[in-house]
Design a protein around this motif. Structure first.
Motif, short mmCIF file in Angstrom:
data_model
loop_
_atom_site.label_atom_id
_atom_site.label_comp_id
_atom_site.label_asym_id
_atom_site.label_seq_id
_atom_site.Cartn_x
_atom_site.Cartn_y
_atom_site.Cartn_z
N SER A 92 -1.76 11.67 58.94
CA SER A 92 -1.00 12.78 58.36
C SER A 92 -0.02 13.34 59.39
O SER A 92 0.91 14.06 59.03
CB SER A 92 -1.94 13.89 57.88
OG SER A 92 -2.86 14.24 58.89
N HIS A 150 -12.58 5.49 53.78
CA HIS A 150 -11.77 6.55 53.13
C HIS A 150 -11.49 6.07 51.71
O HIS A 150 -10.83 5.04 51.53
CB HIS A 150 -10.48 6.75 53.94
CG HIS A 150 -9.57 7.84 53.44
ND1 HIS A 150 -8.68 8.51 54.27
CD2 HIS A 150 -9.38 8.38 52.21
CE1 HIS A 150 -8.00 9.41 53.57
NE2 HIS A 150 -8.40 9.35 52.32
N VAL A 163 -14.84 9.36 54.19
CA VAL A 163 -13.99 10.47 53.72
C VAL A 163 -13.69 10.22 52.25
O VAL A 163 -13.30 9.12 51.86
CB VAL A 163 -12.68 10.57 54.54
CG1 VAL A 163 -11.65 11.46 53.83
CG2 VAL A 163 -12.96 11.12 55.93
O1 KIV Z 1 -4.57 11.56 57.84
C1 KIV Z 1 -5.31 12.49 57.50
O2 KIV Z 1 -5.12 13.65 57.86
C2 KIV Z 1 -6.43 12.18 56.63
C3 KIV Z 1 -7.09 13.33 55.94
C4 KIV Z 1 -6.25 13.75 54.79
C5 KIV Z 1 -8.47 13.00 55.53
O3 KIV Z 1 -6.76 11.04 56.44
#
Ligand code: KIV
Length: 279
Positions: free
Chosen positions: A63, A152, A195
């Protein structure tokens, strides 16, 4: 928890061992129903602050491509970016367990995944790597090499161009059955954490109770073993719109440290996520 769940785990008293949390500590927390608090982190200053606030797990998430680099998606993030940010985070923390994401196209085969996971762990200092989707062969290859893996499932941001938008996943029963089956198969492949992103509360609850491994939810309801949020969303400083499942923890405080502490306490007390942040 489902019958027949047995996990080979030795829980060591943290006071007698190093002060860094381990996967065994997280599994022990699931066993005693203590919620696991997790936030994303990308740099040393936030890492030290989040750690001091008592957060159990930091995720160096891809992210960062959106909140730090300003891209529309996580797709442009490279392994070099991830290693750099992982190093920044791991150098500054004393206790929190650190997971780092394998970014888009860095786990196309088991060997490619192993080479990239090695960088995240050896140079980045991550204790575990995370990858998106039902890649069972890659997971079991990594685990056999000694790489702890976090799966995930649910909303997979790296597949955004296939999904066509950031939408709740697993709403219809065939999708829900597939996510549940994939979760069990990831556990069988050796994943030690999962996740679950943006799925209905009931589905997340079922998966959490059937798996032996801890399940960390984001937009997945309060019944998961733990919660994760993107740091910049919960501080309301992101360039992107805050998702409905997130919450602005700066409301009522003017201190970032207090906002992070409130989040940590709210997760531990099962006060976050509330129904307002649940699908
Ligand atoms: O990249 C990220 O921050 C994530 C979260 C949304 C779990 O994978």
């Amino acid at each position: 928890m489902a019958l027949g769940c047995s996990i080979n785990m030795t829980y060591l008293n943290p006071e007698l061992t190093s002060s860094l949390l381990t996967i065994n500590d997280l599994i022990a927390m699931k066993k005693v129903a203590e919620k696991i608090s997790c936030l994303t982190a990308y740099d040393a200053s936030f890492s030290a602050l989040i750690d001091a606030a008592g957060i159990d797990v930091m995720l160096v998430g891809d992210s960062l491509g959106m909140v730090m680099q300003g891209h529309d998606t996580t797709l442009p993030v490279s392994i070099t970016d991830m290693v750099y940010h992982s190093r920044c985070v791991t150098q500054a923390r004393k206790r929190a367990f650190v997971i780092a994401d394998l970014p888009f196209m860095t786990y196309t085969t088991p060997v490619v995944a192993a080479e990239n996971a090695a960088q995240l762990m050896q140079v980045g200092g991550a204790q575990m790597i995370k990858l998106e989707g039902p890649h069972f062969e890659v997971v079991s290859f990594l685990v056999n090499l000694g790489v702890p893996v976090c799966g995930h499932l649910g909303l997979l941001p790296q597949s955004i161009n296939q999904l066509g938008g950031y939408k709740v996943q697993g709403k219809d029963s065939s999708e829900a059955t597939k996510i549940k089956a994939d979760a069990l198969k990831l556990q069988e492949a050796g994943a030690s954490l999962l996740v679950l992103e943006c799925v209905p509360r009931e589905l997340a609850k079922e998966i959490t109770s059937e798996l032996c491994i801890p399940v960390i939810g984001i937009g997945a309801g309060v019944d998961c073993d733990g919660q994760v949020l993107v740091l910049y969303d919960m501080l309301d400083i992101g360039v992107c719109k805050r998702p409905r499942f997130s919450k602005n923890f700066m409301v009522g405080t003017d201190s970032i440290f207090d906002a992070v502490s409130f989040y940590h306490k709210a997760v531990k007390a099962r006060q976050f996520p509330s129904l307002d942040h649940t699908f």
